[in-house]
Design a protein around this motif. Structure first.
Motif, PDB file in Angstrom:
ATOM      1  N   SER A  82       1.114  -1.108   0.129  1.00  0.00           N
ATOM      2  CA  SER A  82       0.091  -0.175   0.113  1.00  0.00           C
ATOM      3  C   SER A  82       0.792   1.212   0.177  1.00  0.00           C
ATOM      4  O   SER A  82       2.240   1.090   0.179  1.00  0.00           O
ATOM      5  CB  SER A  82      -1.074   0.117   1.332  1.00  0.00           C
ATOM      6  N   LEU A  83       0.460   2.417  -0.340  1.00  0.00           N
ATOM      7  CA  LEU A  83       1.005   3.594  -0.453  1.00  0.00           C
ATOM      8  C   LEU A  83       1.297   4.316   0.951  1.00  0.00           C
ATOM      9  O   LEU A  83       0.675   4.091   1.856  1.00  0.00           O
ATOM     10  CB  LEU A  83       0.196   4.539  -1.453  1.00  0.00           C
ATOM     11  N   ASP A  84       2.637   4.892   0.913  1.00  0.00           N
ATOM     12  CA  ASP A  84       2.827   5.563   2.152  1.00  0.00           C
ATOM     13  C   ASP A  84       1.917   6.589   2.486  1.00  0.00           C
ATOM     14  O   ASP A  84       1.374   7.459   1.739  1.00  0.00           O
ATOM     15  CB  ASP A  84       4.145   6.134   1.947  1.00  0.00           C
ATOM     16  N   LYS A  85       1.782   6.752   3.846  1.00  0.00           N
ATOM     17  CA  LYS A  85       0.799   7.990   4.407  1.00  0.00           C
ATOM     18  C   LYS A  85       1.559   8.986   5.086  1.00  0.00           C
ATOM     19  O   LYS A  85       2.196   8.592   6.389  1.00  0.00           O
ATOM     20  CB  LYS A  85      -0.431   7.264   5.434  1.00  0.00           C
ATOM     21  N   ILE A  86       2.108   9.790   4.186  1.00  0.00           N
ATOM     22  CA  ILE A  86       3.211  10.949   4.720  1.00  0.00           C
ATOM     23  C   ILE A  86       2.636  12.102   5.474  1.00  0.00           C
ATOM     24  O   ILE A  86       1.608  12.761   4.831  1.00  0.00           O
ATOM     25  CB  ILE A  86       3.999  11.194   3.511  1.00  0.00           C
ATOM     26  N   THR A  87       3.200  12.511   6.559  1.00  0.00           N
ATOM     27  CA  THR A  87       2.869  13.876   7.218  1.00  0.00           C
ATOM     28  C   THR A  87       3.690  14.814   6.733  1.00  0.00           C
ATOM     29  O   THR A  87       4.800  14.637   6.818  1.00  0.00           O
ATOM     30  CB  THR A  87       2.815  13.525   8.622  1.00  0.00           C
ATOM     31  N   VAL A  88       3.208  16.021   6.242  1.00  0.00           N
ATOM     32  CA  VAL A  88       4.124  17.018   5.776  1.00  0.00           C
ATOM     33  C   VAL A  88       3.998  18.141   6.887  1.00  0.00           C
ATOM     34  O   VAL A  88       2.927  18.474   7.371  1.00  0.00           O
ATOM     35  CB  VAL A  88       3.884  17.446   4.253  1.00  0.00           C
ATOM     36  N   THR A  89       4.994  19.225   6.551  1.00  0.00           N
ATOM     37  CA  THR A  89       4.677  20.481   7.614  1.00  0.00           C
ATOM     38  C   THR A  89       4.846  21.736   6.725  1.00  0.00           C
ATOM     39  O   THR A  89       5.555  22.881   6.929  1.00  0.00           O
ATOM     40  CB  THR A  89       5.883  20.483   8.424  1.00  0.00           C
ATOM     41  N   ALA A  90       4.476  21.655   5.536  1.00  0.00           N
ATOM     42  CA  ALA A  90       4.545  22.851   4.312  1.00  0.00           C
ATOM     43  C   ALA A  90       3.884  24.293   4.970  1.00  0.00           C
ATOM     44  O   ALA A  90       4.321  25.246   4.366  1.00  0.00           O
ATOM     45  CB  ALA A  90       4.036  22.300   3.082  1.00  0.00           C
ATOM     46  N   ARG A  91       2.811  23.998   6.015  1.00  0.00           N
ATOM     47  CA  ARG A  91       2.441  25.260   6.273  1.00  0.00           C
ATOM     48  C   ARG A  91       2.697  25.837   7.699  1.00  0.00           C
ATOM     49  O   ARG A  91       2.195  26.432   8.398  1.00  0.00           O
ATOM     50  CB  ARG A  91       0.908  25.027   6.252  1.00  0.00           C
ATOM     51  N   GLY A  92       3.840  24.823   8.408  1.00  0.00           N
ATOM     52  CA  GLY A  92       4.277  25.109   9.627  1.00  0.00           C
ATOM     53  C   GLY A  92       3.682  24.434  10.593  1.00  0.00           C
ATOM     54  O   GLY A  92       4.042  24.570  11.667  1.00  0.00           O
ATOM     55  N   VAL A  93       2.659  23.504  10.164  1.00  0.00           N
ATOM     56  CA  VAL A  93       1.996  22.412  11.255  1.00  0.00           C
ATOM     57  C   VAL A  93       2.091  21.200  10.464  1.00  0.00           C
ATOM     58  O   VAL A  93       1.883  21.343   9.359  1.00  0.00           O
ATOM     59  CB  VAL A  93       0.756  22.983  11.575  1.00  0.00           C
ATOM     60  N   SER A  94       2.034  20.118  11.241  1.00  0.00           N
ATOM     61  CA  SER A  94       1.945  18.809  10.666  1.00  0.00           C
ATOM     62  C   SER A  94       0.533  18.386  10.174  1.00  0.00           C
ATOM     63  O   SER A  94      -0.569  18.445  10.678  1.00  0.00           O
ATOM     64  CB  SER A  94       2.119  17.751  11.763  1.00  0.00           C
ATOM     65  N   GLU A  95       0.512  18.032   8.978  1.00  0.00           N
ATOM     66  CA  GLU A  95      -0.865  17.738   8.329  1.00  0.00           C
ATOM     67  C   GLU A  95      -0.308  16.651   7.414  1.00  0.00           C
ATOM     68  O   GLU A  95       0.407  16.433   6.727  1.00  0.00           O
ATOM     69  CB  GLU A  95      -1.424  18.893   7.590  1.00  0.00           C
ATOM     70  N   PRO A  96      -1.685  15.539   7.249  1.00  0.00           N
ATOM     71  CA  PRO A  96      -1.448  14.450   6.429  1.00  0.00           C
ATOM     72  C   PRO A  96      -1.282  15.019   4.997  1.00  0.00           C
ATOM     73  O   PRO A  96      -2.099  15.908   4.449  1.00  0.00           O
ATOM     74  CB  PRO A  96      -2.957  13.770   6.600  1.00  0.00           C
ATOM     75  N   LEU A  97      -0.424  14.523   4.128  1.00  0.00           N
ATOM     76  CA  LEU A  97      -0.262  14.772   2.714  1.00  0.00           C
ATOM     77  C   LEU A  97      -1.654  15.003   1.945  1.00  0.00           C
ATOM     78  O   LEU A  97      -1.824  15.883   1.099  1.00  0.00           O
ATOM     79  CB  LEU A  97       0.829  14.074   2.156  1.00  0.00           C
ATOM     80  N   GLN A  98      -2.083  13.880   1.929  1.00  0.00           N
ATOM     81  CA  GLN A  98      -3.473  13.685   1.174  1.00  0.00           C
ATOM     82  C   GLN A  98      -4.555  14.583   1.505  1.00  0.00           C
ATOM     83  O   GLN A  98      -5.720  14.486   0.902  1.00  0.00           O
ATOM     84  CB  GLN A  98      -4.001  12.293   1.264  1.00  0.00           C
ATOM     85  N   GLN A  99      -4.529  15.314   2.722  1.00  0.00           N
ATOM     86  CA  GLN A  99      -5.630  16.335   3.268  1.00  0.00           C
ATOM     87  C   GLN A  99      -5.087  17.496   3.057  1.00  0.00           C
ATOM     88  O   GLN A  99      -5.734  18.661   3.236  1.00  0.00           O
ATOM     89  CB  GLN A  99      -6.013  15.774   4.596  1.00  0.00           C
ATOM     90  N   MET A 100      -3.835  18.111   2.926  1.00  0.00           N
ATOM     91  CA  MET A 100      -3.317  19.335   2.839  1.00  0.00           C
ATOM     92  C   MET A 100      -3.641  19.961   1.426  1.00  0.00           C
ATOM     93  O   MET A 100      -3.235  19.414   0.350  1.00  0.00           O
ATOM     94  CB  MET A 100      -1.841  19.289   2.940  1.00  0.00           C
ATOM     95  N   PRO A 101      -4.356  20.958   1.429  1.00  0.00           N
ATOM     96  CA  PRO A 101      -4.787  21.594   0.102  1.00  0.00           C
ATOM     97  C   PRO A 101      -3.776  22.418  -0.644  1.00  0.00           C
ATOM     98  O   PRO A 101      -3.884  23.629  -0.984  1.00  0.00           O
ATOM     99  CB  PRO A 101      -6.075  22.584   0.571  1.00  0.00           C
ATOM    100  N   LEU A 102      -2.489  21.543  -0.741  1.00  0.00           N
ATOM    101  CA  LEU A 102      -1.582  22.238  -1.652  1.00  0.00           C
ATOM    102  C   LEU A 102      -0.935  21.317  -2.615  1.00  0.00           C
ATOM    103  O   LEU A 102      -0.830  20.042  -2.158  1.00  0.00           O
ATOM    104  CB  LEU A 102      -0.439  22.694  -0.581  1.00  0.00           C
ATOM    105  N   PRO A 103      -0.300  21.766  -3.479  1.00  0.00           N
ATOM    106  CA  PRO A 103       0.302  20.633  -4.581  1.00  0.00           C
ATOM    107  C   PRO A 103       1.839  20.480  -4.110  1.00  0.00           C
ATOM    108  O   PRO A 103       2.540  21.195  -4.043  1.00  0.00           O
ATOM    109  CB  PRO A 103       0.484  21.522  -5.850  1.00  0.00           C
ATOM    110  N   ILE A 104       2.071  19.498  -3.212  1.00  0.00           N
ATOM    111  CA  ILE A 104       3.151  18.773  -2.813  1.00  0.00           C
ATOM    112  C   ILE A 104       3.655  17.536  -3.415  1.00  0.00           C
ATOM    113  O   ILE A 104       2.756  16.700  -3.258  1.00  0.00           O
ATOM    114  CB  ILE A 104       3.173  18.729  -1.091  1.00  0.00           C
ATOM    115  N   THR A 105       5.048  17.394  -3.733  1.00  0.00           N
ATOM    116  CA  THR A 105       5.690  15.971  -3.978  1.00  0.00           C
ATOM    117  C   THR A 105       6.392  15.815  -2.742  1.00  0.00           C
ATOM    118  O   THR A 105       7.320  16.536  -2.535  1.00  0.00           O
ATOM    119  CB  THR A 105       6.430  16.320  -5.274  1.00  0.00           C
ATOM    120  N   ALA A 106       6.071  14.684  -2.170  1.00  0.00           N
ATOM    121  CA  ALA A 106       6.970  14.302  -0.770  1.00  0.00           C
ATOM    122  C   ALA A 106       7.551  13.031  -1.101  1.00  0.00           C
ATOM    123  O   ALA A 106       6.896  11.970  -1.534  1.00  0.00           O
ATOM    124  CB  ALA A 106       5.926  14.346   0.465  1.00  0.00           C
ATOM    125  N   MET A 107       8.789  12.782  -0.752  1.00  0.00           N
ATOM    126  CA  MET A 107       9.664  11.678  -0.955  1.00  0.00           C
ATOM    127  C   MET A 107      10.261  11.335   0.189  1.00  0.00           C
ATOM    128  O   MET A 107      10.959  12.031   0.915  1.00  0.00           O
ATOM    129  CB  MET A 107      10.661  11.970  -2.050  1.00  0.00           C
TER     130      MET A 107
END
Length: 811
Positions: free
Chosen positions: A45-70
């Motif tokens: 199954s695919l990674d469930k990545i948490t990102v911090t592009a807006r200064g707070v931790s958010e799930p990649l697939q719920q953050m309303p921004l175009p992000i490529t996370a590796m």
């Protein structure tokens, strides 16, 4: 080291991929207990990545921004080395280092620039990185986030087209060590040592690492008679500690030192004899009995795809004979301290302090030939330095609240350091004339002060909206005394320039959770890029009348750029989380665009010097589509596709070069309709880009696990300049990697990059032939003739097929 034939290695990897396919078929067809289980790391199954592009931790697939996370796992399995590999796998992100690792040219969403500050910025753990990023390796990286579109609201200055954030591991989070050794063709070498430890309860942890990587010269230099072009070497060391004295408090400190030593980059001029369009028309007369007179201001051009050079002649020996290294040296120090306190009510206070320092030496042959352009003025060298420190403090609420938020303040201070420079004017082998080195002590300073915030409102279970904003002031000053040597004469010119740029950059987003696996969003964001100064106007060797003319044309300064981004996107997971489809449409309206204007200037000894200036003469509209998909279609298999379409259209750009080319007048001005490049495509932007990836994790019958990976990246044609005449042909580059793991500790990998040896040029720029003087009609209101040079193009090659093996052992 024994030479490995490239065709043999490519065939071996292809055979390995075939084994993967056969093994997968065998595993699905046989239920025998003798068949080993698939790799423990096999994708199901695919990674469930948490990102911090807006200064707070958010799930990649719920953050309303175009992000490529590796993730770290992706970086390791694909063998990614630096930011260029990250760009290859990201839509709308083109990154070329044709002129060496210190002249990075990132293009995100078609927002390109020819010179001046980059439109995209890079961060390490949220700390802004000034200077070279392509030499920064991906060892000890937890993930990389590529955020596309203006990010000024969240990241601040110079994130006009996007931001790339490298997030390192928390010290001590994975105790143990790792040793890596690698060799390959062209003298490739890689050595790495990493060790991490922690106490029993995990409240204290540390990391230490040492890394070295590089390669010998790649291209043969006819001028020196040896392979001394495009060799690289990077040595870095890092230490970090993390301490949690209480459950609520976490303190992390990091320090990194890095040294890079790179040979001169390979480049060659096309040659004025090979120009094929808008050719000069000679009158047959001579100006002052020396310079052929042309009928018009057309000095020749090239139309079509530029070919990659096959021969190179760079004056590296002249630098060495004069006592200077030919190439580039960088010494970096990066430090940071992060203090994080979590309150009992879920609120979080974070302080990030950073101090960075870099020193850069660069020597380059700027006419890309064995000709001693302008008597050696084109063989120049300089040693410069910068130091900066920053402080960011941020308070965020509990993000699980219906209305959550964050507020912060930021301070950044950058100061230029004393240096020195010069050129090889008049220097002749074996050194019968000494070289004059000029000390420099620029009073260059940038201070950025900002306050920013975020309000996020979960309206109900389906709808969420957020508003971000940043108010910033950029206080930029440049001053000092410019000193130049012309023959036996030394000239000086004092200057002091300062300007303050203020901006407010908001971003509004609205997202709709259509289903548990589908999120649809829209956003509007504003980005700005600071203005600045063209300090070359104050070169001490320019005639005063020439300097006055440049200032009268407004070339002393340039203003801040602005962009408004409108976007609609969808993020979705399907087939029980095994298929991910993310896509978005956007439009960027770009005003006060900073573009390049070039022209010759007469120096005090009567010679010409070609220089470039940044001006606010452009408006562009960029429309695009981006698609990212990943599909774990069978046990162990992962397919991926990243595609982007970028329509970067110029709406307004007045250029004298454009007028000279296309006007019917012999001496056109900027008032001529031919001077406007409206309707043309921005330079260096591939309209189409696609990356196809295929990875398989499997195991042999003896229990040995393996990973086979292939990535192919296609970039369509890129234009060299706004005139859309000279171009770089479409390129297709394919990388293979096969990793074998006999035990959990040991891994052996074989790789080949650019496997099919695509030789499309890496980059190109419009330049002049320094050995071909001509006289052309002056631009009105001036009359008579002006001395100039025939046109030419400098072209840099792509790296050839490179291959090697790596061995790593975990302990």
């Amino acid at each position: 080291m024994k030479t490995i034939k490239p065709d043999l290695l490519c065939a071996s990897i292809a055979f390995a991929l075939l084994l993967c396919a056969n093994n997968a078929a065998a595993q699905s067809a046989e239920a025998s207990s003798a068949t080993p289980a698939a790799s423990n790391d096999a994708v199901s199954s695919l990674d469930k990545i948490t990102v911090t592009a807006r200064g707070v931790s958010e799930p990649l697939q719920q953050m309303p921004l175009p992000i490529t996370a590796m993730s770290e796992q992706t970086i390791e399995k694909k063998g990614l080395t630096d930011v260029r590999d990250i760009a290859n796998l990201s839509p709308s992100f083109s990154f070329k280092s044709g002129y060496g690792r210190g002249f990075d040219r990132p293009v995100i969403r078609g927002m390109s620039n020819i010179q001046g500050e980059s439109n995209a910025s890079f961060f390490i753990d949220g700390v802004y990185v000034e200077g070279d990023i392509s030499s920064y390796g991906l060892e000890n990286i937890q993930r990389v986030e590529v955020i596309r579109g203006p990010q000024s609201a969240a990241f601040g200055r110079r994130t006009f087209s996007g931001a790339v954030n490298f997030i390192t591991k928390r010290p001590g989070s994975v105790p143990g060590g790792k040793v890596t050794l690698g060799v390959g063709n062209y003298g490739q070498e890689k050595m790495g040592l990493f060790y991490s430890g922690s106490n029993d309860d995990g409240s204290f942890g540390y990391d230490i690492s040492l890394n070295k990587r590089g390669n010998d010269g790649v291209f043969y230099n006819q001028a020196s008679g040896r392979k001394d072009l495009n060799g690289t070497e990077t040595l870095s060391g890092m230490a970090a500690i993390a301490w949690s004295p209480t459950e609520n408090l976490d303190i992390t400190a990091r320090v990194m030192k890095q040294k890079s030593r790179d040979q001169h980059f390979a480049a060659a001029r096309l040659g004025s004899d090979n120009l094929n369009c808008y050719l000069p028309e000679y009158t047959g007369g001579l100006y002052f009995g020396l310079y052929p007179i042309l009928e018009s201001r057309r000095r020749g051009y090239y139309c079509g795809d530029l070919k990659s050079p096959s021969d190179y002649a760079i004056n590296t020996k002249e630098f060495e004979a004069a006592g200077y290294f030919s190439g580039r040296k960088t010494d970096l120090l990066r430090t940071s301290l992060v203090v994080d306190y979590l309150f009992d009510n879920g609120w979080n206070l974070t302080s990030t302090s950073a101090y960075n320092k870099n020193e850069t030496y660069s020597a380059s042959d700027q006419d890309y030939s064995a000709i001693r352009g302008y008597g050696g003025a084109f063989e120049s060298f300089a040693n410069t330095g910068l130091k900066n420190w920053s402080q960011d403090i941020r308070l965020s609420t509990d993000q699980n609240l219906a209305v959550s938020g964050m507020v912060g303040a930021y301070y950044y201070h950058q100061q230029a350091q004393p240096g020195w420079g010069g050129d090889l004017t008049g220097f002749v082998l074996p050194g019968n004339k000494s070289v004059t080195t000029i000390a420099t002590d620029p009073d260059d300073k940038t201070v950025n002060k900002a306050i920013y915030g975020l309000i996020n409102w979960h309206i109900n279970d389906k709808w969420t909206t957020s508003l971000e904003g940043r108010y910033a002031r950029d206080e930029i000053s440049k001053g000092g005394v410019d000193t130049r040597a012309l023959g036996t004469s030394i000239y000086t010119q004092a200057y002091a320039l300062s300007e303050t740029f203020s901006s407010f950059t908001p971003r509004w987003t609205l997202s709709y959770q259509a289903a548990e696996n589908v999120n649809v969003y829209g956003l509007v964001s504003k980005g700005t890029k600071p203005g600045g100064f063209n300090t070359d106007v104050y070169r001490a060797d320019f005639l005063e009348t020439e300097r006055d003319a440049l200032i009268a044309r407004g070339l002393e300064t340039f203003k801040e750029e602005e962009a408004i981004n409108y976007e609609l996107g969808i993020k979705s997971d399907w087939l029980d989380g095994t298929l991910r489809v993310n896509a978005n449409l956007y439009q960027i309206d770009w005003t006060n665009q900073q573009l390049t204007e070039t022209g010759p200037v007469i120096r005090k000894n009567g010679s010409l010097f070609a220089t470039s200036y940044t001006t606010n003469v452009g408006e562009s509209r960029i429309r695009g589509f981006e698609l990212e998909t990943q599909w774990a279609f069978a046990k162990g298999w992962l397919a991926s596709l990243a595609y982007s379409y970028t329509d970067a259209e110029i709406l307004k750009f007045l250029s004298q070069d454009q007028a000279d080319l296309f006007s019917d007048s012999n001496a056109p001005t900027l008032a001529d309709p031919a001077a406007n490049a409206a309707g043309y495509t921005l330079p260096r932007v591939p309209k189409n880009k696609a990356t196809l990836g295929l990875m398989y994790d499997g195991a042999f019958a003896n229990g040995w696990q393996y990973t086979a990976n292939m990535d192919t990246t296609y970039e369509s044609r890129r234009y060299v300049q706004v005139d859309n005449l000279a171009s770089l042909a479409p390129s297709t580059r394919t990388n293979f990697r096969f990793s074998l793991r006999p035990t959990e500790q040991l891994q052996v990998s074989a790789y080949v990059t650019n496997a099919f040896n695509d030789r499309t040029p890496e980059d190109a720029q419009r330049t002049i032939n320094p050995d071909a003087y001509v006289a052309i009609p002056a631009v009105p209101p001036l009359t008579g003739l002006a001395v100039s040079n025939l046109r030419d193009f400098g072209v840099t090659p792509s790296l050839p097929r490179m291959y090697g093996v790596e061995v790593s052992y975990k302990f």
